[in-house]
Design a protein around this motif. Structure first.
Motif, PDB file in Angstrom:
ATOM      1  N   ASN A  36     116.303  83.467  59.480  1.00  0.00           N
ATOM      2  CA  ASN A  36     116.225  84.739  58.766  1.00  0.00           C
ATOM      3  C   ASN A  36     115.325  85.740  59.483  1.00  0.00           C
ATOM      4  O   ASN A  36     115.617  86.939  59.520  1.00  0.00           O
ATOM      5  CB  ASN A  36     115.704  84.518  57.340  1.00  0.00           C
ATOM      6  N   LEU A  37     114.238  85.253  60.063  1.00  0.00           N
ATOM      7  CA  LEU A  37     113.304  86.154  60.733  1.00  0.00           C
ATOM      8  C   LEU A  37     113.890  86.757  62.006  1.00  0.00           C
ATOM      9  O   LEU A  37     113.512  87.859  62.406  1.00  0.00           O
ATOM     10  CB  LEU A  37     112.002  85.422  61.062  1.00  0.00           C
ATOM     11  N   THR A  38     114.775  86.024  62.652  1.00  0.00           N
ATOM     12  CA  THR A  38     115.293  86.482  63.943  1.00  0.00           C
ATOM     13  C   THR A  38     116.679  87.102  63.860  1.00  0.00           C
ATOM     14  O   THR A  38     117.160  87.668  64.848  1.00  0.00           O
ATOM     15  CB  THR A  38     115.335  85.322  64.959  1.00  0.00           C
ATOM     16  N   ASP A  39     117.324  87.017  62.703  1.00  0.00           N
ATOM     17  CA  ASP A  39     118.654  87.610  62.549  1.00  0.00           C
ATOM     18  C   ASP A  39     118.490  89.098  62.237  1.00  0.00           C
ATOM     19  O   ASP A  39     117.995  89.458  61.164  1.00  0.00           O
ATOM     20  CB  ASP A  39     119.402  86.922  61.411  1.00  0.00           C
ATOM     21  N   PRO A  40     118.882  89.995  63.133  1.00  0.00           N
ATOM     22  CA  PRO A  40     118.668  91.432  62.900  1.00  0.00           C
ATOM     23  C   PRO A  40     119.363  91.913  61.627  1.00  0.00           C
ATOM     24  O   PRO A  40     120.507  91.536  61.331  1.00  0.00           O
ATOM     25  CB  PRO A  40     119.280  92.088  64.145  1.00  0.00           C
ATOM     26  N   PHE A  41     118.644  92.749  60.875  1.00  0.00           N
ATOM     27  CA  PHE A  41     119.169  93.272  59.614  1.00  0.00           C
ATOM     28  C   PHE A  41     118.607  94.669  59.415  1.00  0.00           C
ATOM     29  O   PHE A  41     117.418  94.899  59.638  1.00  0.00           O
ATOM     30  CB  PHE A  41     118.769  92.360  58.445  1.00  0.00           C
ATOM     31  N   PRO A  42     119.435  95.628  58.993  1.00  0.00           N
ATOM     32  CA  PRO A  42     118.930  97.001  58.861  1.00  0.00           C
ATOM     33  C   PRO A  42     117.945  97.142  57.719  1.00  0.00           C
ATOM     34  O   PRO A  42     118.095  96.521  56.656  1.00  0.00           O
ATOM     35  CB  PRO A  42     120.194  97.822  58.599  1.00  0.00           C
ATOM     36  N   GLU A  43     116.943  97.957  57.929  1.00  0.00           N
ATOM     37  CA  GLU A  43     116.086  98.384  56.846  1.00  0.00           C
ATOM     38  C   GLU A  43     116.755  99.547  56.132  1.00  0.00           C
ATOM     39  O   GLU A  43     117.744 100.113  56.607  1.00  0.00           O
ATOM     40  CB  GLU A  43     114.715  98.784  57.389  1.00  0.00           C
ATOM     41  N   TYR A  44     116.224  99.904  54.966  1.00  0.00           N
ATOM     42  CA  TYR A  44     116.767 101.005  54.182  1.00  0.00           C
ATOM     43  C   TYR A  44     116.862 102.268  55.043  1.00  0.00           C
ATOM     44  O   TYR A  44     115.889 102.686  55.667  1.00  0.00           O
ATOM     45  CB  TYR A  44     115.861 101.246  52.976  1.00  0.00           C
ATOM     46  N   GLY A  45     118.049 102.842  55.112  1.00  0.00           N
ATOM     47  CA  GLY A  45     118.267 104.063  55.876  1.00  0.00           C
ATOM     48  C   GLY A  45     118.690 103.846  57.316  1.00  0.00           C
ATOM     49  O   GLY A  45     119.089 104.807  57.993  1.00  0.00           O
ATOM     50  N   GLN A  46     118.642 102.598  57.817  1.00  0.00           N
ATOM     51  CA  GLN A  46     119.012 102.335  59.206  1.00  0.00           C
ATOM     52  C   GLN A  46     120.524 102.153  59.351  1.00  0.00           C
ATOM     53  O   GLN A  46     121.200 101.687  58.433  1.00  0.00           O
ATOM     54  CB  GLN A  46     118.313 101.080  59.725  1.00  0.00           C
ATOM     55  N   LYS A  47     121.010 102.495  60.555  1.00  0.00           N
ATOM     56  CA  LYS A  47     122.446 102.396  60.829  1.00  0.00           C
ATOM     57  C   LYS A  47     122.701 101.558  62.076  1.00  0.00           C
ATOM     58  O   LYS A  47     121.874 101.504  62.982  1.00  0.00           O
ATOM     59  CB  LYS A  47     123.044 103.786  61.025  1.00  0.00           C
ATOM     60  N   ASN A  48     123.854 100.897  62.073  1.00  0.00           N
ATOM     61  CA  ASN A  48     124.415 100.226  63.242  1.00  0.00           C
ATOM     62  C   ASN A  48     123.455  99.219  63.885  1.00  0.00           C
ATOM     63  O   ASN A  48     123.176  99.264  65.079  1.00  0.00           O
ATOM     64  CB  ASN A  48     124.863 101.265  64.277  1.00  0.00           C
ATOM     65  N   ILE A  49     122.992  98.286  63.053  1.00  0.00           N
ATOM     66  CA  ILE A  49     122.197  97.154  63.527  1.00  0.00           C
ATOM     67  C   ILE A  49     123.141  95.967  63.703  1.00  0.00           C
ATOM     68  O   ILE A  49     123.885  95.611  62.778  1.00  0.00           O
ATOM     69  CB  ILE A  49     121.078  96.805  62.528  1.00  0.00           C
ATOM     70  N   VAL A  50     123.125  95.327  64.857  1.00  0.00           N
ATOM     71  CA  VAL A  50     124.046  94.221  65.161  1.00  0.00           C
ATOM     72  C   VAL A  50     123.334  92.901  64.897  1.00  0.00           C
ATOM     73  O   VAL A  50     122.282  92.617  65.479  1.00  0.00           O
ATOM     74  CB  VAL A  50     124.534  94.283  66.615  1.00  0.00           C
ATOM     75  N   ASN A  51     123.903  92.078  64.015  1.00  0.00           N
ATOM     76  CA  ASN A  51     123.242  90.814  63.661  1.00  0.00           C
ATOM     77  C   ASN A  51     123.635  89.682  64.609  1.00  0.00           C
ATOM     78  O   ASN A  51     124.348  89.887  65.599  1.00  0.00           O
ATOM     79  CB  ASN A  51     123.501  90.461  62.193  1.00  0.00           C
ATOM     80  N   ALA A  52     123.157  88.473  64.297  1.00  0.00           N
ATOM     81  CA  ALA A  52     123.344  87.335  65.193  1.00  0.00           C
ATOM     82  C   ALA A  52     124.796  86.893  65.316  1.00  0.00           C
ATOM     83  O   ALA A  52     125.157  86.172  66.254  1.00  0.00           O
ATOM     84  CB  ALA A  52     122.482  86.161  64.719  1.00  0.00           C
ATOM     85  N   TRP A  53     125.645  87.309  64.398  1.00  0.00           N
ATOM     86  CA  TRP A  53     127.069  86.994  64.453  1.00  0.00           C
ATOM     87  C   TRP A  53     127.861  88.083  65.180  1.00  0.00           C
ATOM     88  O   TRP A  53     129.080  87.984  65.285  1.00  0.00           O
ATOM     89  CB  TRP A  53     127.626  86.823  63.039  1.00  0.00           C
TER      90      TRP A  53
END
Length: 329
Positions: A36-53
């Protein structure tokens, strides 16, 4: 006075609770495991974050959570027949040092007061449409059932590996697992199709947790899913969190109380919005507590975490539920 854990157990087992279970108070939701700590996830208001998948996610302002982006160029999977080449499950091997934060957090939890619950999101169905888009996922259930079943098997095996690492490292006694299975008016797929494609996977996943020390499965689906409750019971769900008023909760409690409990009954959209007022929060809480009663029901917003989109709503709900408990118990 019962502890939060004791009061939860009395409520879901039809015993003698001394107050309403107040939203998520009985759970310590753990998100500090290294995946969970290393899987990228957008914060409120963020766009186009690419996760581990490889899924692109955005969390627009004013919305309750992040959602995948499926416009041109952002789908992981355009053709279900190519899933073996395109879908790569993330690594789950982490060092002892990488587990230290989560282990410390787990060890700090008073298990007499709270259940320790790892957080899993998205689930199997959501993972499918994260990878390929909702429309393609629903079409592929009909047009490419065997490929979908093979992909579901692959996702299930990854979840079981994740379950093994969480149970061996953290020894949780609960699980908080997301997978939205419907809209406000219907499930996304029919009960027969749900049984064919998803039931066995969830029986396997939740069965693993139950056989490795987890006493309480809390499944989040803030949607209509009343027709899937028998399957929830079969797969081992103890609490359906996120149950919306459209599900006829009174009837669900009458029919299934003692086999499963229901957490929600306050649609987040009815209280968690710009310009919300304390009066409408009180009105919704009072209605829900009086309508659904003391047993097999936990008053809560349908939101899938102990939070609200707009500041102060979650806290107001907590205070009004406590007040309702003093009046009704």
């Amino acid at each position: 006075m019962l502890t939060k854990r004791q009061n939860l157990l009395e409520t879901i087992h039809g015993g003698n609770p001394d107050r309403f279970v107040n939203q998520y108070e009985f759970l310590h939701i753990l998100m500090s495991d290294p995946y969970n700590l290393t899987d990228p996830f957008p914060e409120y208001g963020q766009k186009n974050i690419v996760n581990a998948w490889g899924v692109t996610l955005s969390w627009p302002e004013g919305t309750p959570g992040a959602f995948p982006v499926h416009d041109a160029g952002h789908k992981v999977l355009e053709d279900i027949g190519e899933w073996r080449e395109r879908v790569k499950a993330p690594n789950l091997i982490f060092s002892d040092a990488e587990w230290e934060e989560a282990v410390r957090e787990a060890e700090s939890v008073d298990r007499n007061e709270l259940f320790l619950a790892p957080f899993i999101a998205p689930g199997i169905f959501e993972r499918l449409h994260y990878l390929m888009g909702m429309e393609d996922a629903l079409i592929n259930f009909y047009e490419e059932p065997e490929e979908m079943k093979e992909l579901i098997k692959y996702l299930t095996e990854w979840e079981l590996q994740y379950a093994e690492t969480l149970c061996s490292r953290l020894h949780p006694d609960a699980l908080f697992h997301h997978d939205d299975w419907g809209s406000q008016i219907s499930t996304f797929i029919s009960p027969d199709m749900f049984e064919e494609f998803l039931l066995d996977s969830y029986k396997e996943i939740y069965g693993y947790y139950k056989s490795h020390g987890v006493q309480l499965i809390v499944h989040h689906s803030d949607s209509y899913a009343a027709t899937l409750v028998p399957f929830m019971i079969e797969m081992g769900v103890d609490i359906w969190q996120g149950v919306m008023t459209e599900n006829n909760i009174t009837e669900l409690i009458r029919k299934y109380g003692g086999q499963i409990s229901f957490m929600g009954g306050i649609n987040s959209a009815s209280v968690d919005h710009p310009g919300w007022t304390r009066e409408e929060v009180k009105t919704q809480v009072t209605r829900a507590c009086r309508e659904y009663g003391k047993y097999y029901y936990i008053p809560s917003a349908s939101q899938g975490l102990p939070m609200s989109t707009f500041e102060g709503v979650y806290e107001a709900l907590t205070e009004e539920i406590a007040a309702a408990g003093k009046e009704m118990f």
